[in-house]
Write a protein that holds these residues in place. Structure first.
Motif, mmCIF file in Angstrom:
data_model
loop_
_atom_site.group_PDB
_atom_site.id
_atom_site.type_symbol
_atom_site.label_atom_id
_atom_site.label_comp_id
_atom_site.label_asym_id
_atom_site.label_seq_id
_atom_site.Cartn_x
_atom_site.Cartn_y
_atom_site.Cartn_z
ATOM 1 N N ALA A 135 40.340 36.486 47.361
ATOM 2 C CA ALA A 135 39.808 35.247 47.928
ATOM 3 C C ALA A 135 39.369 34.283 46.827
ATOM 4 O O ALA A 135 39.553 33.071 46.941
ATOM 5 N N ILE A 136 38.817 34.813 45.743
ATOM 6 C CA ILE A 136 38.418 33.959 44.614
ATOM 7 C C ILE A 136 39.654 33.393 43.933
ATOM 8 O O ILE A 136 39.697 32.213 43.571
ATOM 9 N N ALA A 137 40.666 34.213 43.759
ATOM 10 C CA ALA A 137 41.910 33.751 43.141
ATOM 11 C C ALA A 137 42.563 32.649 43.964
ATOM 12 O O ALA A 137 43.217 31.756 43.417
ATOM 13 N N THR A 150 38.264 43.595 37.883
ATOM 14 C CA THR A 150 39.590 43.165 38.314
ATOM 15 C C THR A 150 40.429 42.792 37.102
ATOM 16 O O THR A 150 39.907 42.306 36.094
ATOM 17 N N ASP A 151 41.726 43.021 37.206
ATOM 18 C CA ASP A 151 42.635 42.628 36.125
ATOM 19 C C ASP A 151 43.513 41.455 36.555
ATOM 20 O O ASP A 151 44.556 41.209 35.964
ATOM 21 N N HIS A 152 43.061 40.725 37.581
ATOM 22 C CA HIS A 152 43.822 39.562 38.052
ATOM 23 C C HIS A 152 43.916 38.534 36.927
ATOM 24 O O HIS A 152 42.902 38.171 36.316
ATOM 25 N N PRO A 153 45.118 38.045 36.625
ATOM 26 C CA PRO A 153 45.283 37.149 35.474
ATOM 27 C C PRO A 153 44.553 35.818 35.595
ATOM 28 O O PRO A 153 44.298 35.170 34.579
ATOM 29 N N ASN A 154 44.217 35.395 36.823
ATOM 30 C CA ASN A 154 43.562 34.101 37.002
ATOM 31 C C ASN A 154 42.056 34.206 37.161
ATOM 32 O O ASN A 154 41.398 33.210 37.459
ATOM 33 N N LEU A 155 41.514 35.410 36.966
ATOM 34 C CA LEU A 155 40.087 35.601 37.184
ATOM 35 C C LEU A 155 39.382 36.042 35.913
ATOM 36 O O LEU A 155 39.923 36.790 35.106
ATOM 37 N N VAL A 273 32.728 37.887 39.192
ATOM 38 C CA VAL A 273 34.122 37.462 39.113
ATOM 39 C C VAL A 273 34.211 35.998 39.524
ATOM 40 O O VAL A 273 33.644 35.601 40.556
ATOM 41 N N TYR A 274 34.906 35.199 38.719
ATOM 42 C CA TYR A 274 35.100 33.792 39.065
ATOM 43 C C TYR A 274 36.401 33.302 38.433
ATOM 44 O O TYR A 274 36.943 33.938 37.520
ATOM 45 N N PRO A 275 36.928 32.181 38.923
ATOM 46 C CA PRO A 275 38.230 31.710 38.425
ATOM 47 C C PRO A 275 38.170 31.295 36.957
ATOM 48 O O PRO A 275 37.174 30.759 36.484
#
Length: 300
Positions: A135-137, A150-155, A273-275
């Motif tokens: 949801a943050i992404a 998280t390993d999300h590239p945009n976060l 976690v934030y963008p």
């Protein structure tokens, strides 16, 4: 400031439902349909494909959505920038938190933040760590507090504390008299687990594998998506579980559940976690600092 038609279009595109978009915007479905029709007439092309009770974006709709997100984002940024120039600490704050944090750690943090900044309207969304990160992404939330990095590239993920997970069971359970429990000992007992996607589940499974125990070998009776439900089932004596010590501290003090440390100890990080590379208002930055300090205090 932004064109109302773009706001309505963005809601429909995100929900892929005229009805859900209307509910989110407090509009009737005919009003939503009218705004979309006006926008399609403006561009002289269809923005949605309709059929079989479903809708999807056309190629033109995809382009409009890309620009709509940028335009609406800039409009929101404009409002925030001007408000900050006048010295106001006000506006909305969209916070997401994984279930354990939301139920047992975040309420006092949000309460104290509201006392300090009464003009800030915080709204909390609760879900497992994976749901909150997604949801943050997607820019549906400003910031999240989750139990697994998280390993999300945009976060951007920032560790801000830790939380110990322990075995929970009733006082009459065979494990209750132990001072520590190793992973292999759990194989002999009925186990109540969290659902797939839960931060608690992910951390627990990784821990068991590191101890040479495959999670699938546990005698899992059921999987639950709520710490409260988990505690309720464990309290019946059906089995034991591994959960955050913070989540059943009240039951431990009342004597309805027993907390037994694992050997070796199992601790997980708590993360903000934030963008990445996105404008963040003073409200969001202030809350990040505030929550970081409070979580450090809780885990000290």
């Amino acid at each position: 400031m932004a064109d109302r038609r773009l706001q309505v279009f963005h809601a429909v595109a995100r929900h892929l439902s005229f009805t859900k978009a209307g509910e989110a915007l407090y509009m009737t479905q005919p009003a939503v349909t009218f705004q979309i029709k006006q926008l399609e007439e403006h561009f002289n092309t269809r923005l949605f494909e309709r059929g079989g009770g479903r809708i999807s974006l056309t190629a033109a709709g995809e382009i409009v959505l890309d620009y709509a997100e940028r335009i609406l984002g800039l409009a929101k940024e404009l409002d925030i920038r001007v408000a900050e120039m006048t010295g106001q600490m006000s506006g909305g704050l969209l916070v997401g938190a994984s279930t354990t944090i939301a139920e047992f750690m975040l309420p006092p943090i949000l309460g104290e933040f509201n006392v300090r900044y009464p003009q800030v309207r915080a709204r909390l969304t609760v879900g497992n760590s994976e749901t909150i990160s997604n949801a943050i992404a997607a820019h549906a939330l400003d910031i999240g507090l989750v139990e697994s990095p998280t390993d999300h590239p945009n976060l951007q993920c920032e560790v801000c504390g830790d939380d110990e997970l322990q075995v929970a069971c009733t006082p009459s359970h065979p494990l209750a008299k132990r001072t520590e429990v190793d992973a292999r000992s759990l194989l002999a007992h009925e186990f109540i687990g969290r659902e797939q996607g839960s931060g608690t589940r992910e951390v627990t499974d990784d821990y068991l594998r590191a101890c040479g125990v495959e999670p699938e070998k546990l005698k899992i009776l059921m999987e639950l998506s709520s710490p409260e439900a988990l505690k309720g089932v464990v309290a019946t004596g059906l089995g034991c579980s591994i959960m955050s010590r913070a989540s059943f501290e009240k039951e431990r003090q009342l004597g309805t559940l027993v907390a037994i440390p694992l050997r070796p100890r199992l601790k997980r990080t708590l993360s903000l976690v934030y963008p990445k590379e996105r404008f963040r208002s003073r409200v969001v930055l202030t809350f990040v600092d505030f929550a970081r300090n409070k979580l450090h205090e809780l885990s000290a």
